[in-house]
Design an enzyme around this catalytic site. Structure first.
Site, short mmCIF file in Angstrom:
data_model
loop_
_atom_site.label_atom_id
_atom_site.label_comp_id
_atom_site.label_asym_id
_atom_site.label_seq_id
_atom_site.Cartn_x
_atom_site.Cartn_y
_atom_site.Cartn_z
N THR B 103 0.81 -1.21 0.00
CA THR B 103 0.00 0.00 0.00
C THR B 103 0.85 1.26 0.00
O THR B 103 0.49 2.27 -0.60
CB THR B 103 -0.92 0.01 1.25
OG1 THR B 103 -1.67 -1.19 1.25
CG2 THR B 103 -1.85 1.18 1.23
N THR B 179 1.82 -4.39 4.40
CA THR B 179 1.73 -4.68 5.84
C THR B 179 1.22 -6.08 6.14
O THR B 179 1.43 -6.60 7.23
CB THR B 179 0.81 -3.67 6.56
OG1 THR B 179 -0.49 -3.73 5.97
CG2 THR B 179 1.36 -2.26 6.42
N ASP B 180 0.54 -6.72 5.18
CA ASP B 180 -0.11 -8.00 5.47
C ASP B 180 0.86 -9.06 6.00
O ASP B 180 0.55 -9.78 6.94
CB ASP B 180 -0.78 -8.56 4.21
CG ASP B 180 -2.25 -8.18 4.14
OD1 ASP B 180 -2.59 -7.06 4.59
OD2 ASP B 180 -3.07 -8.98 3.64
N LYS B 258 1.04 -7.85 13.43
CA LYS B 258 -0.07 -7.01 12.97
C LYS B 258 -1.31 -7.48 13.72
O LYS B 258 -1.83 -8.56 13.44
CB LYS B 258 -0.26 -7.13 11.46
CG LYS B 258 -1.31 -6.18 10.91
CD LYS B 258 -1.38 -6.21 9.38
CE LYS B 258 -2.42 -5.22 8.86
NZ LYS B 258 -2.49 -5.18 7.40
#
Lengths: 426, 426
Positions: B103, B179-180, B258
């Site tokens: 992203t 970020t996943d 996360k």
């Protein structure tokens, strides 16, 4: 279990010479003199240390060269005391304490050093005399299992027993349960008994009741006060709210998770405050969102455990899912990454699973927050293939719900997306 | 992608009559008049709502009966702007921004409404002009993948590239990453490049840089300041420290997770505060435990992904593990319950796995806290069968570590228990 379990070489000789064995209470003199119990040792033991447990609950290993004197005091403690008879006060409400096992109903076995399920519910009741002052508590042992050994068949037994009590005179039912899989059982009961007319409160403890730091008493007292005062129904989990011995938190059975291996306040409501806090004599409602439950109590106590939880990660081999199809799994709950994604390497097997009419639901391994598959290409692709985003349902709860839906309903997709017992929150 | 993607029935007719299509910028009059972009729709669309995106980034669906007037303004926006040339200040440190996608390097595609990797690192650099005031930033695109599509092969590419920069003039390297699966990549780099002489900082964003709520700029600036001021080396993840646009948190690459699908401060250090906080011009060290790393930099950049993560739950079918053995898996990391348990139904398959010399490690699905298999019978039994308790290693990190160890070392048990890069903390 061996009398010398885990000891070898020099320490074994030392024990034999002093006519001591595992479980014996001793007076040991090193720099100071203390009373302790000889503990067994586990794998990879060296042969120079003796491990003892002090009354504080702490285990310490002493090098043989540090032991100035050791003296036998008494043998293995008797493993059980019988409960006191329970007195009845007709002015107090009646509550049933249904025991299924777990640490809350266990004590340390000084012979093996391990914690084993031992106390029955009546003894447990007797061990917390404060309870008799606030309620008349009947006790019944349904079975005695550590919760890692609880299976869907046990869930059915608990639900059937509770169902038989729906019209009883009890104000509510306490379910003593191991903490390891308590959230799974709480979820099943929430779905199977949605609309149950009384509060059902699962209660456990992180440390067994013969340890000074045990949380068993406060949790039992807090859960009992909750049943008497809450004026609600539904399935809850009552455990410590902090690391202090003050407040008890009551979590919704479909929104709770054990998030720490050992802390007394290990249980948390995911993404929100606990539904209720029991603080002294007060029961404070903390639950701000709308509480969904069913108005009419129509129990659905069946299950089909052919559901898999698939946690995606880099390097995950789609063949693992292939095998689930071969085994005849009827639903797969994905623990995707982020907003609900899996890598492109999974696309073919997902299409195949869909062709075989397997229900595919998406949750997130982030645990908190909400799946949103409309933002990124990956999520869009996956929805296109037929994966159903499950909003903010917790992965483990979605797993249990799918097992429950498959056992009871024809239309899995419709029921998975319907809020049965606050498994979705706003 | 279709010009009318997701629209059908009445709304499709409405679009065609007004000569509008997905991606068009329009002036729409309902109760008020606003400029917006026509968004595509996804599955299960009704045929009475038009979905538009306002400049604020919010999507709104309008019922056709509420639309008083609609007017075409312009077609699909051009998808890219070119970056400005970067000016060099010889007084400032040099940093490399290595882009891998995600992203932070993406923007919304107004044609499809989805977010796609688009910006290259240079454009990204140019889009945050503050960066040029604190460092000379070179930018390089290594590849462009959303992180759900990152594989162990990508980890190798990133590690090899970083290894080639070990003796470069850069003060440190920023790795722009989705970020996943950022925590998985950070873990691999922490192990493969243990002892790397410069700071490596993975940086991402939860919201794309053309959205007003984007966290991309703050994260990039914070990570850059960290590299300049931290006086440490190692692999870190830099993301928002709160939901405000103030501080950046720098997490150890082996202790980060996360924990929220969408919040800007989704990343947390498990069980502790972040190692560093970048607050204004200050870099505050928060890390209280001892920071383990390797003194000598001897990269080990190989991997063997034949490792499975098995999350135990009630109803888990041991046949799933049976199949892992058939597939030739060399290590299994269990996400056990509580202190590190699985049910008795797993004992036979665990014994079989051990006989086949599969490494079996235990972590906890509680995520926080520490595995302790000496307390309960179940844990004791499992250790007896040869399962190795992995202390407080996070399950996903243990998975990555096992893949890394299998690729590089002969003795998996020894290395799994050795603290390589602070994957164990006190």
């Amino acid at each position: 279990m061996s009398e010398y379990r885990g000891y070898n070489g020099k320490v074994l000789e030392f024990l034999k010479q002093n006519k001591l064995k595992v479980g014996d209470t001793i007076k040991i003199t090193t720099d100071s003199e203390q009373t302790a119990t000889i503990m067994p040792r586990y794998e990879h033991s060296d042969d120079t240390h003796l491990v003892v447990k002090f009354k504080s609950g702490y285990n310490v290993g002493f090098g043989l060269d540090k032991i100035k004197k050791i003296e036998y005091l008494s043998g293995v403690e008797s493993s059980q005391e019988s409960g006191k008879p329970i007195s009845y006060d007709p002015a107090l409400p009646k509550i049933l304490l249904l025991s299924t096992g777990g640490t809350i109903a266990s004590r340390i076995d000084y012979r093996t050093g391990s914690v084993t399920p031992a106390l029955n519910a009546q003894e447990l009741n007797a061990s917390v005399p404060e309870l008799a002052e606030i309620a008349n508590i009947d006790a019944e042992v349904l079975f005695s299992e550590y919760s890692e050994n609880i299976t869907p068949e046990h869930w059915i037994k608990i639900a059937q027993k509770l169902d038989s009590l729906a019209k009883s005179e009890y104000a509510g039912i306490l379910v003593a349960h191991g903490t390891d899989t308590m959230q799974y059982t709480a979820a099943f009961l929430s779905f199977a008994l949605a609309g149950f007319p009384k509060p059902i409160v699962l209660v456990g403890s992180q440390r067994s009741s013969d340890r000074p730091s045990s949380d068993a008493a406060l949790n039992l007292i807090g859960a009992t006060k909750f049943i008497i005062k809450c004026k609600t129904s539904g399935v809850f989990v009552a455990m410590h709210n902090s690391e202090n011995d003050d407040d008890t938190a009551c979590h919704l059975g479909t929104r709770v998770r054990k998030n720490h291996t050992s802390k007394r306040n290990a249980f948390e409501t995911v993404g929100a405050k606990p539904a209720f806090i029991i603080s002294g004599e007060n029961v404070v409602q903390n639950f701000s969102g709308k509480y969904y439950t069913q108005k009419d109590y129509t129990p659905k106590i069946k299950i089909d455990p052919k559901v898999a939880l698939v946690k995606y990660h880099p390097g995950y081999d789609p063949k693992q899912v292939e095998y689930l199809l071969e085994l005849g799994y009827k639903a797969i709950i994905f623990e995707g990454t982020g907003l609900g994604h899996v890598g492109k390497s999974m696309y073919d097997i997902i299409k195949k699973a869909k062709e075989q009419n397997v229900f595919l639901g998406m949750t997130s391994q982030c645990l908190d927050g909400q799946v949103n598959m409309a933002i990124y290409e990956s999520g869009r692709d996956l929805m296109h293939f037929g994966i159903i985003p499950l909003s903010n349902m917790i992965p483990e709860i979605a797993l249990v719900k799918a097992m429950w839906v498959l056992g009871n309903d024809a239309n899995i997709k419709e029921v998975m997306l319907k809020n049965i017992a606050s498994e979705f929150t706003e």
